[in-house]
Scaffold this motif. Structure first.
Motif, PDB file in Angstrom:
ATOM      1  N   VAL A 489      26.649  31.729  46.968  1.00  0.00           N
ATOM      2  CA  VAL A 489      27.566  33.063  46.418  1.00  0.00           C
ATOM      3  C   VAL A 489      28.549  32.024  46.483  1.00  0.00           C
ATOM      4  CG1 VAL A 489      28.443  34.804  45.878  1.00  0.00           C
ATOM      5  CG2 VAL A 489      25.622  33.421  45.448  1.00  0.00           C
ATOM      6  N   SER A 490      29.802  31.710  45.844  1.00  0.00           N
ATOM      7  CA  SER A 490      31.147  31.770  45.701  1.00  0.00           C
ATOM      8  C   SER A 490      31.701  33.134  45.368  1.00  0.00           C
ATOM      9  CB  SER A 490      31.034  30.685  45.225  1.00  0.00           C
ATOM     10  OG  SER A 490      31.048  29.191  46.596  1.00  0.00           O
ATOM     11  N   PHE A 491      32.909  33.404  45.524  1.00  0.00           N
ATOM     12  CA  PHE A 491      33.316  34.648  44.752  1.00  0.00           C
ATOM     13  C   PHE A 491      34.974  34.651  45.010  1.00  0.00           C
ATOM     14  CE2 PHE A 491      35.358  38.763  44.237  1.00  0.00           C
ATOM     15  CZ  PHE A 491      34.914  38.821  43.101  1.00  0.00           C
ATOM     16  N   ALA A 492      35.868  34.628  43.463  1.00  0.00           N
ATOM     17  CA  ALA A 492      37.312  34.607  43.750  1.00  0.00           C
ATOM     18  C   ALA A 492      37.312  35.576  42.929  1.00  0.00           C
ATOM     19  CB  ALA A 492      37.606  33.028  43.418  1.00  0.00           C
ATOM     20  N   TYR A 493      38.597  36.720  43.518  1.00  0.00           N
ATOM     21  CA  TYR A 493      39.029  37.676  42.394  1.00  0.00           C
ATOM     22  C   TYR A 493      39.733  37.284  41.587  1.00  0.00           C
ATOM     23  CZ  TYR A 493      37.829  41.510  46.040  1.00  0.00           C
ATOM     24  OH  TYR A 493      37.062  41.931  47.205  1.00  0.00           O
ATOM     25  N   PRO A 494      39.730  38.200  40.631  1.00  0.00           N
ATOM     26  CA  PRO A 494      40.804  38.326  39.439  1.00  0.00           C
ATOM     27  C   PRO A 494      42.299  36.919  39.921  1.00  0.00           C
ATOM     28  CG  PRO A 494      39.140  39.428  38.762  1.00  0.00           C
ATOM     29  CD  PRO A 494      39.259  39.461  40.420  1.00  0.00           C
ATOM     30  N   GLY A 495      42.490  36.451  39.482  1.00  0.00           N
ATOM     31  CA  GLY A 495      43.843  35.450  39.230  1.00  0.00           C
ATOM     32  C   GLY A 495      44.154  34.984  40.897  1.00  0.00           C
ATOM     33  N   ALA A 496      43.227  35.076  41.563  1.00  0.00           N
ATOM     34  CA  ALA A 496      43.566  34.425  42.892  1.00  0.00           C
ATOM     35  C   ALA A 496      43.698  33.128  42.871  1.00  0.00           C
ATOM     36  CB  ALA A 496      42.677  34.824  43.317  1.00  0.00           C
TER      37      ALA A 496
END
Length: 729
Positions: A489-496
């Protein structure tokens, strides 16, 4: 703006009733000037005699009038009058007293009555006409002209009458009618009838009709206002409900796009603006064109020669409205943003009041509020000052138009082409038409602001939620419960610009306790917030009970999870209502047991009302530790498959922490427990500990394993525990 109508379709019958009532009200309002005109023209000037068709006429008078009619007109008159001795009585069979027949007879009688009046009258103009006819016929001055005309040969008499009637028929209709009615008045006087009584009767009946129309108009206006308020209230209720339901579906992405203060403004002030505008739309905007178009039709029926005055008035009003829209419209958009700003500052000040006092920054916050307040005030003042120009300018236009109508009407009355009552009616119709435009102008103040509000509401309603149910919903098998798997799992906040989590992989089995530890900002809370789908993963997948959580029903997914947030949140109500938040139908014993596990029962039982003790908004009437324990009890009462504790023991003292975790271990032995912690002591006995650093898992194992294999974990442990405690562990 048109999209707002779908929120009040359930009250379509009210809208239909409003439209019908508006037409009734307009009919009443437009009928009143006509009655005013009749009272002046007929009731006052004509002694209550509407036309030159007498209902009773003497035989002698009828014979004189017949002299000035051709054979066809004579035949028509004889058909409608029945002789009764020396009196002829009018007999009309049509409805409304035979309006068509009366019009026909009125056209026939007009010129003959004027001719007879000229040949038998004693006025100066009549005497001149008589002298001229005597000279033409070469008769002595004492000759009876009517007897002479009756005795001359038919052919000569028709030529003479034709020349006289041609001259009279060229005169304005109003003068002919007035002269003919004067003849009828003299005829009634000769019959001994009371003209004063006839006049009073006509004025009284007309006045009663006006009162009746006014009463119907008032009832219609009241009903329109009532129904409009009902429809607008339903619209406001539906908008609030829909926005509330929509916001409940928002993920963190959408909530970050709309600030809390802005959502509150949109749910309150913006909806209020739309509700008020729609209440006015039904009462004014729909009514104005009905009244205006009806007024124009009435004006054309009254006198078309002065319609150019109305065109001038409408042009001036449109110029004024256009000016106001160009100047004020941009400010309405800014106004709502400034309200958002004021709400934001107010909310921050009120929620952070203790911090403000602790740092003695009251003056700074007062200045912040004053800046936001002054910006809103200045914009409001600018808009209101623009609108203050409207009313005096409109009154100037109305009064100027009235003077222009009187000025032109005076010449028309003097020339005999218009009656005084018609001029009065024209003024009233003109004022009604101008008032229709004035009402629309008044709405131009509200409509732009409401359009901005509608746009802001539509922006919320049309926002696509990122987190939603998939097309093919899958439900986990009952034989697999509580298994949580993170698969790369990878995750980036919107706009980051970069990921907050990088390639996280682990499995939490049923009955296991998995803990997450790391420095502040390392991504621990972000990781556990992915499980209830507050955000969706950017890469990889998370499965619960063998099913990708993105393929599960959101409600089913969250029903399987007991979540205790990092910041404990309680809702206004009672302790019992807060503990039952996820399980309304739980028995009292179950709620009490959950409170005991969370070590909250002691302070609950000490309260006078126990579980029924009130909780203030945000839980401000309980301490931080009590609030945290109640949040934990709320999750336990739900009896979920997976527990998520996001740093939920930070406000507890060491003793309470130890006792609570020991009781919690027994309670959650058949569930999966995920704990985010800052304190090593909280997670010492976890089955698996994941060390998170800058979004990456840099260590995974038990406490003892990590002390040997993970330097970061060892640094955290040595910073919190002594060497002796580490050795004992």
């Amino acid at each position: 703006m048109l999209k707002m109508f779908r929120y009040m379709k359930e009250r379509w019958y009210f809208i239909l009733a409003i439209i019908v009532l508006l037409f009734v009200q307009a009919f009443c309002d437009l009928s009143l000037p006509d009655y005013t005109s009749r009272i002046v023209n007929v009731g006052i000037q004509q002694s209550g005699i509407e036309d030159c068709v007498p209902d009773r006429i003497r035989e002698e008078s009828m014979d004189q009038l017949m002299l000035f009619m051709d054979s066809e007109d004579q035949k028509t008159v004889e058909d409608y009058y029945t002789p009764d001795g020396d009196i002829y009585t009018l007999d009309l069979s049509g409805g409304s007293k035979g309006s068509e027949e009366r019009d026909t007879l009125n056209d026939i009688f007009g010129v003959p009555m004027m001719a007879v009046s000229a040949l038998t009258g004693t006025e100066e103009t009549s005497l001149e006409a008589q002298a001229q006819l005597r000279d033409q016929l070469q008769l002595p001055e004492d000759a009876d002209l009517m007897s002479v005309i009756a005795q001359i040969p038919e052919e000569q008499r028709m030529e003479l009458i034709s020349s006289m009637t041609d001259q009279l028929s060229q005169m304005p209709d109003s003068i002919v009618t007035q002269s003919a009615i004067l003849y009828v008045q003299n005829e009634y006087s000769a019959q001994g009838r009371n003209l004063d009584a006839m006049q009073m009767q006509y004025i009284l009946i007309s006045g009663l009709k006006m009162l009746g129309l006014a009463l119907i108009g008032v009832i219609a206006a009241i009903a329109v206002t009532f129904f409009s308020a009902q429809v607008a209230a339903v619209l406001g209720r539906n908008l609030r409900n829909n926005i509330y339901r929509k916001v409940l579906t928002f993920s963190g992405t959408e909530l970050n796009h709309f600030s809390t203060a802005s959502l509150i403004t949109r749910s309150t002030n913006d909806i209020q603006q739309i509700q008020l505008m729609f209440a006015m739309i039904f009462r004014i905007v729909l009514y104005a064109p009905i009244l205006g178009i009806g007024g124009v039709i009435k004006v054309l029926q009254t006198d078309a020669s002065m319609t150019w005055i109305l065109g001038l008035a409408v042009a001036l009003i449109l110029v004024l409205v256009l000016f106001l829209l160009i100047v004020a419209m941009p400010k309405f958009t800014k106004l709502q943003s400034l309200i958002d700003r004021l709400n934001l500052v107010s909310r921050e000040i009120l929620t952070g009041l203790f911090v403000i006092r602790a740092f003695s920054t009251e003056k700074h916050e007062e200045e912040r509020f004053e800046d936001a307040n002054m910006a809103l005030t200045k914009t409001n003042l600018f808009v209101n000052r623009c609108m203050t120009i409207m009313m005096p300018t409109m009154m100037l236009i109305m009064n100027g138009i009235t003077l222009l109508i009187v000025y032109n009407g005076a010449y028309a009355v003097d020339s005999g082409t218009m009656q005084v009552g018609n001029m009065m009616a024209f003024i009233q119709y003109a004022m009604q038409i101008i008032m229709a435009f004035l009402m629309i102008t008044m709405m131009s103040v509200m409509i732009p602001r409401a359009m901005v509000s509608a746009k802001r509401i539509n922006e919320v309603m049309s926002t696509e939620t990122v987190i939603k149910n998939g097309e093919n919903i899958k439900r986990p098998h009952d034989n697999v419960k509580g298994e949580v798997v993170f698969d790369h799992v990878s995750f980036a906040y919107p706009g980051a610009d970069e990921d907050s989590l990088h390639d996280v992989t682990f499995t939490a089995h049923k009955g296991e306790t998995v803990a997450f530890i790391g420095s502040t900002g390392s991504g621990k809370s972000t990781l556990v917030n992915l499980i209830p789908r507050f955000f969706d993963v950017t890469e990889g997948k998370i499965t619960l009970d063998g099913v990708d959580i993105r393929e599960m029903d959101l409600k089913d997914l969250r029903n399987r999870i007991g979540y205790v947030p990092q910041k404990s949140i309680l809702f206004s109500g009672t302790i019992d209502s807060n503990l039952r938040y996820g399980c309304d139908d739980a028995p009292d014993d179950h709620i009490r047991h959950a409170a005991q596990i969370a070590q909250a029962w002691d302070f609950i039982s000490e309260k006078e009302d126990g579980l029924d003790s009130p909780i203030a908004q945000g839980g401000t009437n309980v301490s931080g530790g009590q609030k945290q324990r109640l949040s934990i009890a709320r999750a336990i009462a739900k009896n979920p498959e997976v527990y998520i504790f996001d740093d939920s023991f930070s406000a507890l003292d060491y003793k309470t922490d130890v006792v609570l975790r020991r009781a919690l271990k027994k309670e959650t032995k058949d569930a999966t427990t995920l704990i985010v912690a800052q304190r090593i002591s909280t997670i010492l006995h976890a089955d698996k500990i994941l060390v998170i650093d800058e979004g990456r898992v840099i260590g995974q194992g038990t406490h003892k394993e990590l002390l040997k294999s993970c330097e970061v974990y060892r640094q955290i442990a040595t910073s919190q525990l002594s060497e002796e405690e580490l050795a004992n562990e």
